[in-house]
Design a protein around this motif. Structure first.
Motif, PDB file in Angstrom:
ATOM      1  N   LYS A  48       0.614  -1.302  -0.078  1.00  0.00           N
ATOM      2  CA  LYS A  48      -0.088   0.058   0.025  1.00  0.00           C
ATOM      3  C   LYS A  48       0.781   1.260  -0.099  1.00  0.00           C
ATOM      4  O   LYS A  48       0.297   2.198  -0.369  1.00  0.00           O
ATOM      5  N   ASN A  49       2.057   1.110   0.668  1.00  0.00           N
ATOM      6  CA  ASN A  49       3.027   2.174   0.400  1.00  0.00           C
ATOM      7  C   ASN A  49       2.897   3.425   1.679  1.00  0.00           C
ATOM      8  O   ASN A  49       3.473   4.212   1.802  1.00  0.00           O
ATOM      9  N   LYS A  50       1.622   3.738   1.840  1.00  0.00           N
ATOM     10  CA  LYS A  50       1.147   4.819   2.472  1.00  0.00           C
ATOM     11  C   LYS A  50       0.564   4.422   3.885  1.00  0.00           C
ATOM     12  O   LYS A  50      -0.328   3.800   3.521  1.00  0.00           O
ATOM     13  N   PHE A  51       0.781   4.881   4.848  1.00  0.00           N
ATOM     14  CA  PHE A  51       0.200   4.266   6.332  1.00  0.00           C
ATOM     15  C   PHE A  51       0.031   5.646   6.988  1.00  0.00           C
ATOM     16  O   PHE A  51       0.553   6.607   7.211  1.00  0.00           O
ATOM     17  N   THR A  86      13.567  -4.880   7.776  1.00  0.00           N
ATOM     18  CA  THR A  86      14.008  -3.228   8.262  1.00  0.00           C
ATOM     19  C   THR A  86      13.254  -2.355   7.165  1.00  0.00           C
ATOM     20  O   THR A  86      13.314  -2.504   5.949  1.00  0.00           O
ATOM     21  N   LEU A  87      12.390  -1.262   8.074  1.00  0.00           N
ATOM     22  CA  LEU A  87      11.651  -0.680   7.277  1.00  0.00           C
ATOM     23  C   LEU A  87      11.964   0.948   7.585  1.00  0.00           C
ATOM     24  O   LEU A  87      11.994   1.225   8.790  1.00  0.00           O
ATOM     25  N   THR A  88      12.119   1.649   6.576  1.00  0.00           N
ATOM     26  CA  THR A  88      12.205   3.159   6.600  1.00  0.00           C
ATOM     27  C   THR A  88      10.898   3.523   6.222  1.00  0.00           C
ATOM     28  O   THR A  88      10.850   3.733   5.036  1.00  0.00           O
ATOM     29  N   LEU A  89      10.444   4.737   7.075  1.00  0.00           N
ATOM     30  CA  LEU A  89       9.131   5.444   6.589  1.00  0.00           C
ATOM     31  C   LEU A  89       9.784   6.941   6.694  1.00  0.00           C
ATOM     32  O   LEU A  89      10.524   7.472   7.690  1.00  0.00           O
TER      33      LEU A  89
END
Length: 95
Positions: A48-51, A86-89
C-alpha cells in the motif's frame, strides 16, 4: 524505549527503532520479525506504501510513505521461516 509501531490497524513489535530529521522531514527506521504464516498479510500491507503511523510510546501519529525496506529472507513462503524486515518510513508532511 519504542517497542511497538502501528501501521494503519496493524501492530508491529519492533526493535532497533531510530528516528532522524533531514530537510524538515522525519524518518523512522525499525526492524520487526515476520513469520512465514504472516508474510502474505505483511507484504500486502506494505504494498500500500502509504500508512497512518502511530507510535504509542511517544503519543505521536502521522502519515508516512516507505522510503526503503529490505528483508533478511527472500522466500518466507516456506513453512516455519522467520525473516527480519527493516523498514524506513518518511513523514509525508513536514513537521
Amino acid at each position: 524505549m519504542i517497542n511497538e509501531v502501528w501501521l494503519n490497524d496493524k501492530e508491529f513489535v519492533v526493535r532497533h527503532f531510530q528516528e532522524k530529521e533531514e530537510q524538515e522531514k522525519r524518518y523512522i527506521t525499525f526492524e520487526f520479525d515476520v513469520t512465514s504464516e504472516a508474510y502474505h498479510d505483511v507484504t500486502t500491507l506494505l504494498y500500500k506504501n502509504k500508512f497512518y503511523v502511530r507510535i504509542p510510546a511517544k503519543k505521536e501519529s502521522f502519515v508516512a510513505v516507505i522510503h526503503t525496506y529490505f528483508t533478511s529472507v527472500t522466500n518466507l513462503y516456506k513453512e516455519n521461516q522467520i525473516g527480519t524486515f527493516t523498514l524506513t518510513l518518511v513523514e509525508e508532511q513536514p513537521k
